[in-house]
Design a protein around this motif. Structure first.
Motif, PDB file in Angstrom:
ATOM      1  N   GLY A  48       0.820  -1.200   0.000  1.00 46.81           N
ATOM      2  CA  GLY A  48       0.000   0.000   0.000  1.00 46.81           C
ATOM      3  C   GLY A  48       0.854   1.250   0.000  1.00 46.81           C
ATOM      4  N   ARG A  49       0.197   2.344   0.312  1.00 46.16           N
ATOM      5  CA  ARG A  49       0.860   3.648   0.280  1.00 46.16           C
ATOM      6  C   ARG A  49       2.015   3.731   1.279  1.00 46.16           C
ATOM      7  N   GLY A  50       1.983   2.851   2.275  1.00 42.46           N
ATOM      8  CA  GLY A  50       3.066   2.826   3.257  1.00 42.46           C
ATOM      9  C   GLY A  50       4.425   2.496   2.653  1.00 42.46           C
TER      10      GLY A  50
ATOM     11  N   ARG B 299      -5.686   0.429  -3.895  1.00 44.82           N
ATOM     12  CA  ARG B 299      -6.147   1.274  -4.988  1.00 44.82           C
ATOM     13  C   ARG B 299      -5.307   2.541  -5.195  1.00 44.82           C
ATOM     14  N   PRO B 300      -4.984   3.291  -4.139  1.00 43.37           N
ATOM     15  CA  PRO B 300      -4.198   4.511  -4.410  1.00 43.37           C
ATOM     16  C   PRO B 300      -2.867   4.207  -5.087  1.00 43.37           C
ATOM     17  N   VAL B 301      -2.325   3.043  -4.814  1.00 40.46           N
ATOM     18  CA  VAL B 301      -1.054   2.653  -5.436  1.00 40.46           C
ATOM     19  C   VAL B 301      -1.228   2.460  -6.944  1.00 40.46           C
TER      20      VAL B 301
ATOM     21  N   GLU C 232      -3.102  -5.258 -10.654  1.00 41.50           N
ATOM     22  CA  GLU C 232      -2.753  -5.689  -9.300  1.00 41.50           C
ATOM     23  C   GLU C 232      -3.695  -5.122  -8.232  1.00 41.50           C
ATOM     24  N   HIS C 233      -4.561  -4.226  -8.642  1.00 38.47           N
ATOM     25  CA  HIS C 233      -5.421  -3.525  -7.669  1.00 38.47           C
ATOM     26  C   HIS C 233      -6.507  -4.469  -7.121  1.00 38.47           C
ATOM     27  N   VAL C 234      -6.484  -4.652  -5.794  1.00 37.13           N
ATOM     28  CA  VAL C 234      -7.511  -5.481  -5.166  1.00 37.13           C
ATOM     29  C   VAL C 234      -8.421  -4.613  -4.298  1.00 37.13           C
ATOM     30  N   GLY C 235      -9.639  -5.092  -4.103  1.00 35.52           N
ATOM     31  CA  GLY C 235     -10.599  -4.362  -3.279  1.00 35.52           C
ATOM     32  C   GLY C 235     -11.940  -4.267  -3.956  1.00 35.52           C
ATOM     33  N   GLN C 236     -12.784  -3.467  -3.338  1.00 34.39           N
ATOM     34  CA  GLN C 236     -14.130  -3.249  -3.836  1.00 34.39           C
ATOM     35  C   GLN C 236     -14.178  -2.949  -5.334  1.00 34.39           C
ATOM     36  N   THR C 237     -13.300  -2.069  -5.779  1.00 34.54           N
ATOM     37  CA  THR C 237     -13.342  -1.677  -7.185  1.00 34.54           C
ATOM     38  C   THR C 237     -12.312  -2.408  -8.035  1.00 34.54           C
TER      39      THR C 237
ATOM     40  N   LEU D  47       1.430  -5.213   3.257  1.00 33.77           N
ATOM     41  CA  LEU D  47       2.551  -4.390   3.698  1.00 33.77           C
ATOM     42  C   LEU D  47       2.202  -2.914   3.549  1.00 33.77           C
ATOM     43  N   GLY D  48       2.153  -2.192   4.633  1.00 39.36           N
ATOM     44  CA  GLY D  48       1.879  -0.755   4.560  1.00 39.36           C
ATOM     45  C   GLY D  48       0.525  -0.439   3.954  1.00 39.36           C
ATOM     46  N   ILE D  49      -0.482  -1.236   4.313  1.00 35.85           N
ATOM     47  CA  ILE D  49      -1.858  -0.984   3.851  1.00 35.85           C
ATOM     48  C   ILE D  49      -2.711  -0.764   5.102  1.00 35.85           C
TER      49      ILE D  49
ATOM     50  N   ILE E 128       1.518  -6.115   8.181  1.00 37.87           N
ATOM     51  CA  ILE E 128       2.683  -5.425   8.739  1.00 37.87           C
ATOM     52  C   ILE E 128       2.463  -3.933   8.541  1.00 37.87           C
ATOM     53  N   ASN E 129       2.374  -3.224   9.655  1.00 40.99           N
ATOM     54  CA  ASN E 129       2.027  -1.810   9.599  1.00 40.99           C
ATOM     55  C   ASN E 129       2.631  -1.130  10.823  1.00 40.99           C
ATOM     56  N   LYS E 130       3.152   0.086  10.635  1.00 39.13           N
ATOM     57  CA  LYS E 130       3.809   0.737  11.775  1.00 39.13           C
ATOM     58  C   LYS E 130       2.813   1.348  12.751  1.00 39.13           C
TER      59      LYS E 130
ATOM     60  N   GLU F 193      -2.830   1.077  15.459  1.00 45.55           N
ATOM     61  CA  GLU F 193      -4.273   1.326  15.349  1.00 45.55           C
ATOM     62  C   GLU F 193      -4.802   1.078  13.933  1.00 45.55           C
ATOM     63  N   ALA F 194      -3.948   0.666  13.015  1.00 48.81           N
ATOM     64  CA  ALA F 194      -4.412   0.453  11.634  1.00 48.81           C
ATOM     65  C   ALA F 194      -5.559  -0.560  11.645  1.00 48.81           C
ATOM     66  N   PRO F 195      -6.689  -0.219  10.967  1.00 49.63           N
ATOM     67  CA  PRO F 195      -7.859  -1.108  11.020  1.00 49.63           C
ATOM     68  C   PRO F 195      -7.570  -2.525  10.519  1.00 49.63           C
TER      69      PRO F 195
ATOM     70  N   VAL G 207       3.685  -5.022  14.305  1.00 48.92           N
ATOM     71  CA  VAL G 207       3.633  -3.566  14.346  1.00 48.92           C
ATOM     72  C   VAL G 207       5.072  -3.091  14.154  1.00 48.92           C
ATOM     73  N   GLY G 208       5.326  -2.461  13.029  1.00 44.41           N
ATOM     74  CA  GLY G 208       6.684  -2.005  12.790  1.00 44.41           C
ATOM     75  C   GLY G 208       6.866  -1.498  11.376  1.00 44.41           C
ATOM     76  N   ASP G 209       8.104  -1.159  11.066  1.00 48.53           N
ATOM     77  CA  ASP G 209       8.452  -0.520   9.800  1.00 48.53           C
ATOM     78  C   ASP G 209       8.712  -1.577   8.731  1.00 48.53           C
ATOM     79  N   VAL G 210       7.941  -1.529   7.655  1.00 50.56           N
ATOM     80  CA  VAL G 210       8.102  -2.529   6.588  1.00 50.56           C
ATOM     81  C   VAL G 210       9.521  -2.548   6.029  1.00 50.56           C
ATOM     82  N   PHE G 211      10.140  -1.379   5.994  1.00 51.26           N
ATOM     83  CA  PHE G 211      11.476  -1.321   5.374  1.00 51.26           C
ATOM     84  C   PHE G 211      12.507  -2.123   6.172  1.00 51.26           C
TER      85      PHE G 211
ATOM     86  N   ASP H 248     -24.058   2.196   0.956  1.00 55.33           N
ATOM     87  CA  ASP H 248     -22.773   2.865   0.946  1.00 55.33           C
ATOM     88  C   ASP H 248     -21.673   1.852   1.288  1.00 55.33           C
ATOM     89  N   THR H 249     -20.495   2.031   0.694  1.00 56.58           N
ATOM     90  CA  THR H 249     -19.445   1.009   0.866  1.00 56.58           C
ATOM     91  C   THR H 249     -19.018   0.835   2.326  1.00 56.58           C
ATOM     92  N   THR H 250     -19.290   1.845   3.161  1.00 55.72           N
ATOM     93  CA  THR H 250     -18.882   1.698   4.557  1.00 55.72           C
ATOM     94  C   THR H 250     -20.052   1.279   5.461  1.00 55.72           C
TER      95      THR H 250
HETATM   96  C1  LIG Z   1     -16.154   3.669  -3.223  1.00 54.34           C
HETATM   97  C2  LIG Z   1     -14.727   3.408  -2.871  1.00 54.34           C
HETATM   98  C3  LIG Z   1     -14.091   2.295  -3.419  1.00 54.34           C
HETATM   99  C4  LIG Z   1     -12.758   2.009  -3.067  1.00 54.34           C
HETATM  100  N1  LIG Z   1     -12.185   0.879  -3.584  1.00 54.34           N
HETATM  101  C5  LIG Z   1     -10.955   0.524  -3.147  1.00 54.34           C
HETATM  102  C6  LIG Z   1     -10.350  -0.692  -3.588  1.00 54.34           C
HETATM  103  O1  LIG Z   1     -10.906  -1.424  -4.419  1.00 54.34           O
HETATM  104  N2  LIG Z   1      -9.136  -1.027  -3.091  1.00 54.34           N
HETATM  105  C7  LIG Z   1      -8.463  -0.242  -2.190  1.00 54.34           C
HETATM  106  O2  LIG Z   1      -7.360  -0.640  -1.779  1.00 54.34           O
HETATM  107  N3  LIG Z   1      -8.988   0.923  -1.803  1.00 54.34           N
HETATM  108  C8  LIG Z   1     -10.208   1.328  -2.256  1.00 54.34           C
HETATM  109  N4  LIG Z   1     -10.721   2.521  -1.850  1.00 54.34           N
HETATM  110  C9  LIG Z   1      -9.850   3.438  -1.076  1.00 54.34           C
HETATM  111  C10 LIG Z   1      -9.774   3.098   0.399  1.00 54.34           C
HETATM  112  O3  LIG Z   1     -10.835   3.730   1.075  1.00 54.34           O
HETATM  113  C11 LIG Z   1      -8.444   3.559   1.008  1.00 54.34           C
HETATM  114  O4  LIG Z   1      -8.286   4.929   0.769  1.00 54.34           O
HETATM  115  C12 LIG Z   1      -7.210   2.828   0.463  1.00 54.34           C
HETATM  116  O5  LIG Z   1      -7.415   1.419   0.513  1.00 54.34           O
HETATM  117  C13 LIG Z   1      -5.979   3.209   1.257  1.00 54.34           C
HETATM  118  O6  LIG Z   1      -4.836   2.646   0.677  1.00 54.34           O
HETATM  119  P1  LIG Z   1      -3.526   2.349   1.525  1.00 54.34           P
HETATM  120  O7  LIG Z   1      -3.881   1.490   2.683  1.00 54.34           O
HETATM  121  O8  LIG Z   1      -2.499   1.844   0.584  1.00 54.34           O
HETATM  122  O9  LIG Z   1      -3.069   3.801   1.987  1.00 54.34           O
HETATM  123  P2  LIG Z   1      -3.192   4.543   3.380  1.00 54.34           P
HETATM  124  O10 LIG Z   1      -4.575   4.546   3.877  1.00 54.34           O
HETATM  125  O11 LIG Z   1      -2.500   5.832   3.203  1.00 54.34           O
HETATM  126  O12 LIG Z   1      -2.388   3.629   4.382  1.00 54.34           O
HETATM  127  C14 LIG Z   1      -1.011   3.483   4.400  1.00 54.34           C
HETATM  128  C15 LIG Z   1      -0.674   2.632   5.599  1.00 54.34           C
HETATM  129  O13 LIG Z   1       0.722   2.369   5.611  1.00 54.34           O
HETATM  130  C16 LIG Z   1       1.198   2.469   6.942  1.00 54.34           C
HETATM  131  N5  LIG Z   1       2.639   2.795   6.853  1.00 54.34           N
HETATM  132  C17 LIG Z   1       3.209   3.961   6.454  1.00 54.34           C
HETATM  133  N6  LIG Z   1       4.550   3.852   6.470  1.00 54.34           N
HETATM  134  C18 LIG Z   1       4.842   2.606   6.909  1.00 54.34           C
HETATM  135  C19 LIG Z   1       6.048   1.906   7.152  1.00 54.34           C
HETATM  136  N7  LIG Z   1       7.232   2.456   6.913  1.00 54.34           N
HETATM  137  N8  LIG Z   1       5.956   0.651   7.613  1.00 54.34           N
HETATM  138  C20 LIG Z   1       4.756   0.080   7.865  1.00 54.34           C
HETATM  139  N9  LIG Z   1       3.586   0.687   7.641  1.00 54.34           N
HETATM  140  C21 LIG Z   1       3.626   1.943   7.159  1.00 54.34           C
HETATM  141  C22 LIG Z   1       0.360   3.539   7.588  1.00 54.34           C
HETATM  142  O14 LIG Z   1       0.323   3.342   8.998  1.00 54.34           O
HETATM  143  C23 LIG Z   1      -1.003   3.301   6.934  1.00 54.34           C
HETATM  144  O15 LIG Z   1      -1.800   2.403   7.705  1.00 54.34           O
HETATM  145  C24 LIG Z   1     -12.040   2.868  -2.203  1.00 54.34           C
HETATM  146  C25 LIG Z   1     -12.669   3.994  -1.692  1.00 54.34           C
HETATM  147  C26 LIG Z   1     -13.990   4.282  -2.015  1.00 54.34           C
HETATM  148  C27 LIG Z   1     -14.631   5.499  -1.427  1.00 54.34           C
END
Ligand SMILES: Cc1cc2nc3c(=O)[nH]c(=O)nc-3n(C[C@H](O)[C@H](O)[C@H](O)COP(=O)(O)OP(=O)(O)OC[C@H]3O[C@@H](n4cnc5c(N)ncnc54)[C@H](O)[C@@H]3O)c2cc1C
Ligand SMILES: Nc1ncnc2c1ncn2[C@@H]1O[C@H](COP(=O)(O)O)[C@@H](O)[C@H]1O
Lengths: 320, 247
Positions: free
Chosen positions: A206-208, A233-235, A245-250, A262-264, A283-285, A288-290, A300-304, B12-14
């Motif tokens: 993920g974005r992490g 998805r944001p990735v 590679e995008h997994v999830g609802q969409t 990792l970092g999701i 694996i997430n730092k 409280e990550a859901p 709980v820790g740094d992926v890197f 809603d998705t949530t």
């Molecule tokens: C209608 C709708 C549909 C959606 N469909 C999808 C979908 O299909 N798939 C999807 O994935 N999302 C979807 N989303 C988006 C979703 O709500 C989230 O925004 C998205 O999943 C967040 O991506 P992320 O976890 O990569 O990023 P973030 O939420 O930014 O999370 C990054 C995580 O990385 C952790 N992190 C940061 N640095 C480190 C480190 N060094 N080591 C360890 N951990 C670290 C942080 O603690 C954080 O928990 C949708 C949203 C909507 C509204």
């Protein structure tokens, strides 16, 4: 009366999803005290007799090259005639790309009830009830099929491939094959990789991970495990990783044996695509990550720091 | 060019997923309804883009649903589209819903019928294929790109582990997913305009359902996460091997 399984092939090879569908169909045939038969369309290079080991007794092969290119309309018509010829009462598909295109058409054509996305064997009593996935993995529905012919499409990785031994009798099934209205041009397949939807092990980022340049670490772990790679998805939206590679609802919904995140963060829309995984590692730092609420194992820790150590431990375990 | 876009309403998705009446009904109190994301972001927006290219294009929206589906279809009209049709029945299974859509489509003379890839509540991914069969039309599912050509359409669709390009003459039924279009947000002009766009309710044709939902279940709760200390990641690998037996 029999159970007929649609055996899906691509470039002549039988898909793993079909091994699951055959195992599932054979079990239903046993429950109904009847035989499991299969149907394969187009040119096949894999041995069809061998599929008997999953419990299918007889395979009808429509060996017509017109069927090598997929058109749901053409296939539906072929299957409808096979179902009549065989006298099938239960028809099984994999709920994969082809199954999702054909099963509904067949259902509408035969007025035969369909449960799409089954995840368990039917309960057969006064009613014929199949459990399916609803609300994107957040719940199940038990659905009764109220028609003489019943169609089920089985979710991938929901029923184990089961070897019972034996060999299948292969017979040619001759029927008219219409010309496809959908003409296929360029095909672009990601070769050499396990398709994400069929993968048993998946490592996802993920974005992490901060940026595309950091994916080498994730790929090393995936390679050591023999896993497919996925992302949030944001990735994919930021073009750090390809859309497939995008997994999830969409994106894609997957149900591997192991999903390593990792970092999701574990947003509900991300979970919708992965919550059917058998084992989830997070694996997430952020403690409280859901995602930790949906996880089986977590660090709980740094992926890197952590991921290279895990990769090393996996390599050690496997002796590579 | 006349396009029919199939719109469904989903929680809603949530939204919290819970069931009422002895687990036979979705508990919808307090639930926010939205346009099913695939229908909105991909099917509808691609149709709107085609109309922007060729303003003579006519877009009709259809939803099969009771009166409580109206706010959602109005919201869809605010994004775009010329008029909406609501078939006044909640539709008890995919086949009954598809039959209603096919019934309307037969009269309408549409060149294109767009659906979403699947509903995020029922996860059938079935309606498009059923509509195509009922109308005896070709069906291209899981499309990621759609363009009109002189004689028909050029469509990129998902295949297992990749994509392929295909060509098809119109009319055709297409199920739409990510890649087709970029998500849009309705603007004030759209929202105001939608209020006066025609939304016509039609009565359903009589159709018997092929399936029925007996009950719903929630998945068993997870046992809870087992945390491994960050300084001992080797332990995680051991657990995955010895305990979970997945590697
Ligand atoms: C209608 C709708 C549909 C959606 N469909 C999808 C979908 O299909 N798939 C999807 O994935 N999302 C979807 N989303 C988006 C979703 O709500 C989230 O925004 C998205 O999943 C967040 O991506 P992320 O976890 O990569 O990023 P973030 O939420 O930014 O999370 C990054 C995580 O990385 C952790 N992190 C940061 N640095 C480190 C480190 N060094 N080591 C360890 N951990 C670290 C942080 O603690 C954080 O928990 C949708 C949203 C909507 C509204
Ligand atoms: N009640 C409905 N009214 C109109 N269109 C619908 C309805 N239900 C589903 N659809 C369309 O069919 C697609 C697939 O739905 P499903 O087969 O239920 O997963 C959706 O994305 C919608 O485009």
């Amino acid at each position: 009366m029999s159970v007929l399984i649609f055996i899906d092939q691509s470039d002549g090879q039988i898909r793993k999803a079909s091994h699951e569908a055959i195992s599932y169909g054979a079990k239903i045939a046993e429950m109904l005290n009847t035989t499991a038969e299969g149907i394969v369309l187009g040119t096949v290079t894999d041995s069809l007799q061998d599929l008997g080991k999953y419990g299918v007794k007889k395979i009808h092969h429509v060996d017509n090259a017109l069927l090598n290119h997929f058109d749901a309309q053409v296939v539906t018509q072929v299957l409808a005639s096979a179902i009549t010829a065989v006298g099938a009462k239960v028809v099984i598909f994999s709920n994969n790309v082809d199954g999702k295109a054909i099963a509904p058409r067949l259902s509408a054509r035969l007025k035969a009830g369909l449960v799409a996305g089954a995840i368990a064997l039917p309960e057969i009593g006064a009613d014929f009830v199949v459990k399916k996935n609803v609300f994107s993995g957040k719940a199940f529905a038990n659905v009764a099929i109220n028609t003489g012919i019943k169609i089920i499409s089985l979710n991938i990785n929901s029923y184990p491939v089961t070897e019972v031994g034996g060999s299948a009798e292969v017979v040619l099934f001759d029927t008219t094959v219409n010309e496809a209205k959908v003409k296929v041009g360029a095909v672009n397949k990601v070769t050499g990789e396990v398709p994400l939807t069929e993968a048993e092990l998946v490592v996802s980022g993920g974005r992490g991970l901060k940026g595309p340049e950091n994916w080498g670490m994730l790929e090393d772990l995936a390679k050591a495990l023999g896993a497919a790679t996925a992302c949030s998805r944001p990735v994919a939206d930021a073009h750090w990783r390809p859309h497939h590679e995008h997994v999830g609802q969409t994106g894609f919904a997957i149900a591997p044996n192991l999903y390593v995140a990792l970092g999701i963060s574990g947003a509900i829309q991300h979970l919708a695509g992965v919550n059917r995984s058998k084992v989830i590692v997070v694996i997430n730092k952020d403690p409280e990550a859901p995602f930790f609420k949906a996880a089986d194992y977590g660090i709980v820790g740094d992926v890197f720091e952590i991921v290279p150590k895990i990769t090393a431990a996996v390599k050690k375990l496997k002796g590579i | 060019m006349k396009i029919l876009v199939c719109i469904s309403k989903t929680p809603d998705t949530t939204a919290k997923i819970a069931f009422a009446d002895n687990n036979t009904k979705f508990a919808d109190q307090g639930v926010q309804w939205i346009i099913n994301p695939y229908d909105e972001w991909y099917a509808l927006v691609r149709a709107i883009e085609l109309k922007e290219k060729d303003p003579s294009t006519i877009i009709h929206l259809i939803t099969v649903g009771a009166a409580d589906a109206e706010p959602v279809i109005r919201k869809a009209l605010a994004l775009g589209g010329d008029e909406a049709i609501r078939v006044n029945t909640s539709g008890s299974d995919s086949f009954t819903i598809a039959s209603q859509i096919a019934g309307v489509a037969k009269e309408g003379g549409y060149d294109l019928i767009f659906t979403g890839k699947e509903t995020i509540d029922y996860n059938g991914a079935s309606i498009g294929g059923m509509v195509a069969e009922l109308l005896d039309l070709p069906y291209v599912s899981l499309a990621t790109k759609f363009d009109l050509t002189g004689s028909g359409a050029s469509i990129v669709r998902e295949i297992e582990g990749g994509e392929e390009v295909c060509e098809v003459a119109l009319p055709v039924v297409v199920s739409c997913q990510k890649g087709m279009a970029e998500q849009r947000i309705p603007n004030m002009k759209g929202i105001m305009g939608a209020r006066t766009k025609p939304l016509k309710a039609v009565e359903p044709v009589a159709i018997d359902a092929l399936t029925s939902i007996v009950s719903f279940e929630l998945p068993p709760a997870k046992a809870g996460v087992k945390l491994v200390p960050a300084d001992n990641p080797e332990e995680l690998v051991r657990l995955l091997h010895d305990e979970a037996k997945v590697i």
